[in-house]
Write a protein that holds these residues in place. Structure first.
Motif, PDB file in Angstrom:
ATOM      1  N   PRO A 264      44.570  83.915  19.909  1.00  0.00           N
ATOM      2  CA  PRO A 264      45.273  83.351  21.061  1.00  0.00           C
ATOM      3  C   PRO A 264      45.994  84.401  21.905  1.00  0.00           C
ATOM      4  CG  PRO A 264      45.620  81.970  19.138  1.00  0.00           C
ATOM      5  CD  PRO A 264      44.954  83.229  18.661  1.00  0.00           C
TER       6      PRO A 264
ATOM      7  N   ASP B  51      45.148  85.033  25.804  1.00  0.00           N
ATOM      8  CA  ASP B  51      46.209  84.882  26.800  1.00  0.00           C
ATOM      9  C   ASP B  51      46.415  86.166  27.603  1.00  0.00           C
ATOM     10  OD1 ASP B  51      46.647  82.271  26.014  1.00  0.00           O
ATOM     11  OD2 ASP B  51      48.350  82.748  24.726  1.00  0.00           O
TER      12      ASP B  51
ATOM     13  N   VAL C 180      40.514  78.481  21.822  1.00  0.00           N
ATOM     14  CA  VAL C 180      41.322  78.962  22.940  1.00  0.00           C
ATOM     15  C   VAL C 180      40.578  78.847  24.262  1.00  0.00           C
ATOM     16  CG1 VAL C 180      42.706  80.481  21.481  1.00  0.00           C
ATOM     17  CG2 VAL C 180      40.656  81.400  22.610  1.00  0.00           C
TER      18      VAL C 180
ATOM     19  N   GLU D  72      42.561  74.548  23.356  1.00  0.00           N
ATOM     20  CA  GLU D  72      42.997  73.860  22.141  1.00  0.00           C
ATOM     21  C   GLU D  72      43.805  74.812  21.276  1.00  0.00           C
ATOM     22  OE1 GLU D  72      40.919  71.073  18.632  1.00  0.00           O
ATOM     23  OE2 GLU D  72      39.719  72.442  19.836  1.00  0.00           O
ATOM     24  N   SER D  73      44.843  74.318  20.633  1.00  0.00           N
ATOM     25  CA  SER D  73      45.633  75.169  19.752  1.00  0.00           C
ATOM     26  C   SER D  73      44.874  75.420  18.449  1.00  0.00           C
ATOM     27  CB  SER D  73      46.976  74.509  19.437  1.00  0.00           C
ATOM     28  OG  SER D  73      46.794  73.388  18.594  1.00  0.00           O
ATOM     29  N   LEU D  74      45.218  76.528  17.786  1.00  0.00           N
ATOM     30  CA  LEU D  74      44.566  76.828  16.505  1.00  0.00           C
ATOM     31  C   LEU D  74      44.897  75.780  15.460  1.00  0.00           C
ATOM     32  CD1 LEU D  74      44.678  80.692  15.999  1.00  0.00           C
ATOM     33  CD2 LEU D  74      43.084  79.281  17.315  1.00  0.00           C
ATOM     34  N   SER D  75      46.118  75.287  15.483  1.00  0.00           N
ATOM     35  CA  SER D  75      46.490  74.288  14.481  1.00  0.00           C
ATOM     36  C   SER D  75      45.689  73.006  14.660  1.00  0.00           C
ATOM     37  CB  SER D  75      47.996  74.000  14.551  1.00  0.00           C
ATOM     38  OG  SER D  75      48.356  73.541  15.845  1.00  0.00           O
ATOM     39  N   ASP D  76      45.450  72.605  15.919  1.00  0.00           N
ATOM     40  CA  ASP D  76      44.640  71.413  16.144  1.00  0.00           C
ATOM     41  C   ASP D  76      43.203  71.632  15.686  1.00  0.00           C
ATOM     42  OD1 ASP D  76      46.782  70.030  17.134  1.00  0.00           O
ATOM     43  OD2 ASP D  76      46.230  70.298  19.251  1.00  0.00           O
TER      44      ASP D  76
END
Length: 427
Positions: A359, A363, A399, A403-407
């Motif tokens: 991420p 970013d 990414v 979407e977040s890594l946790s999701d």
């Protein structure tokens, strides 16, 4: 910028008048020396002298950054001084150098690091007119060629490094690469410390590795790019590159600082293989903020030798560079050296990378034109190398889709296990 001049930007520190020091610097690196000499006519100086384009005063230091015997002999260390820092922009005549990379490097750096008038000097940037840049070598493959050779489009290339770094036999190395190919990796490279060791001679290692790469391509249609470390004296590097090409390989790796500009240029002109440029040793040239090279200037010179990939280290990694420096380095690689030319090279992120650093990388650069390499982050995954590769693929897909890594980890066990395992170590 004039078409017949190139520019270099410097950061200096001095107790003297920076404008005077700038003129000393310009003269030293063109037609002058410490005194006017016979033959140094006004006409010659007009034609060949470097020109100080600007002097920007910066902060003042309480003490000198570097020792200086010239100043000690003059007693400048014996009384209070203002150690003024300044940014200089100096232009040089193209005609002084021509398309000669070692001389260009000597002109914009060279003896400047030994000038008595400074207690710090750093080459910050190099700017070339398009016509001059076009006289030097360009990448043979670059970003587009690397993608074509690997068949990877729409996402970063995911790579890894042979681990253990040294000690494996040629056959053991080949077996490991075979497993990495099966794991789904796009790119594999040698470690810079593994060149032509007695326990795994390079010729044997190339043959053993490429046999597995060819077998994998026949089974799956996917050709993995392997960067063999062929760093050596120039004739040997050409022989090694020829063998890699005969065996169906597509890439070689060179330790830039220890092979030198001329050797890399010779290699570039000898082979169409992608040259993976490893910058090991760059820290010796860059870690002090008032000495050496910034990455922009460093990579510009090496790109004139025609390399295709450049190491930039990694975000949140194990080395000393700040994340800001890594990000800036990646942007340098992705920027043309001159207007109107697409001579971009592939930034190679490496050191301490794993799914959890994806991420921050995305970013920072917001592009998939990069090589994301993980050694331990793939080979050290608790479920094995295939899961390590998958965890990074899943992270990049997440990414890129916002979407977040946790999701994503909630439905991707490989990523979840990577976050659980490596996340504890990172914390």
């Amino acid at each position: 910028m004039a078409a017949d001049r190139f520019e270099a930007t410097y950061l200096i520190e001095t107790p003297l008048d920076p404008a005077h020091v700038a003129e000393v610097l310009a003269g030293e690196q063109s037609c002058g020396t410490f005194t006017r000499v016979d033959g140094e006519t006004d006409a010659l100086r007009e034609r060949a002298r470097a020109v100080v384009e600007s002097v920007e005063l910066l902060d003042v230091a309480e003490r000198p950054s570097l020792p200086n015997g010239w100043m000690q002999r003059r007693g400048l260390y014996d009384k209070p001084q203002r150690w003024q820092r300044a940014r200089l922009r100096v232009s040089f005549p193209v005609a002084n150098v021509g398309a000669n990379l070692p001389t260009l490097a000597a002109t914009v750096s060279g003896n400047l690091y030994d000038l008595g008038e400074v207690t710090g000097l750093r080459l910050e940037a190099l700017k070339l007119p398009a016509a001059y840049r076009a006289r030097f070598d360009r990448p043979a493959q670059g970003i587009a060629g690397t993608r074509a050779l690997t068949g990877v489009h729409g996402r970063p290339l995911i790579g890894t490094i042979i681990k253990p770094n040294v000690g494996l036999s040629a056959e053991e190395t080949g077996e490991l690469v075979g497993r990495l190919c099966a794991a789904g990796v796009d790119f594999v490279k040698d470690d810079e410390c593994c060149g032509d060791p007695d326990h795994a001679p390079l010729e044997q290692r190339i043959r053993a590795v490429m046999r597995r790469v060819r077998d994998h391509e026949q089974r799956t249609g996917k050709k993995v790019m392997v960067a063999f470390n062929i760093s050596d004296e120039t004739d040997a590097m050409r022989r090694h590159a020829d063998l890699v090409q005969r065996e169906g390989g597509s890439c070689v790796m060179v330790s830039l600082n220890w092979c030198g500009y001329s050797a890399v240029q010779t290699l570039r002109r000898h082979t169409p293989l992608a040259i993976h440029a490893h910058r090991n040793g760059y820290g010796a040239l860059s870690r002090h903020p008032l000495l050496g090279f910034s990455f922009q200037a460093y990579q510009a010179l090496w790109r004139l030798a025609g390399v295709d990939h450049m190491h930039v280290h990694g975000l949140q990694g194990k080395f000393s560079q700040t994340d800001d420096e890594v990000i800036e380095s990646a942007h340098d690689c992705l920027a043309p050296l001159a207007e109107g030319l697409d001579d971009r090279v592939l930034p190679a992120f490496s050191n301490g990378q794993w799914a959890g650093t994806v991420p921050a990388t995305w970013d920072a650069v917001r592009t998939d034109d990069l090589l994301f390499m993980a050694g331990g982050g793939i080979l050290g995954h608790p479920d094995g190398a295939a899961a390590g590769v998958a965890s990074i693929q899943q992270a990049w897909d997440a990414v890129q889709h916002g979407e977040s890594l946790s999701d994503r980890a909630a439905r991707s066990p490989d990523l979840r296990h990577a976050l659980d395992f490596f996340g504890k170590k990172a914390g």
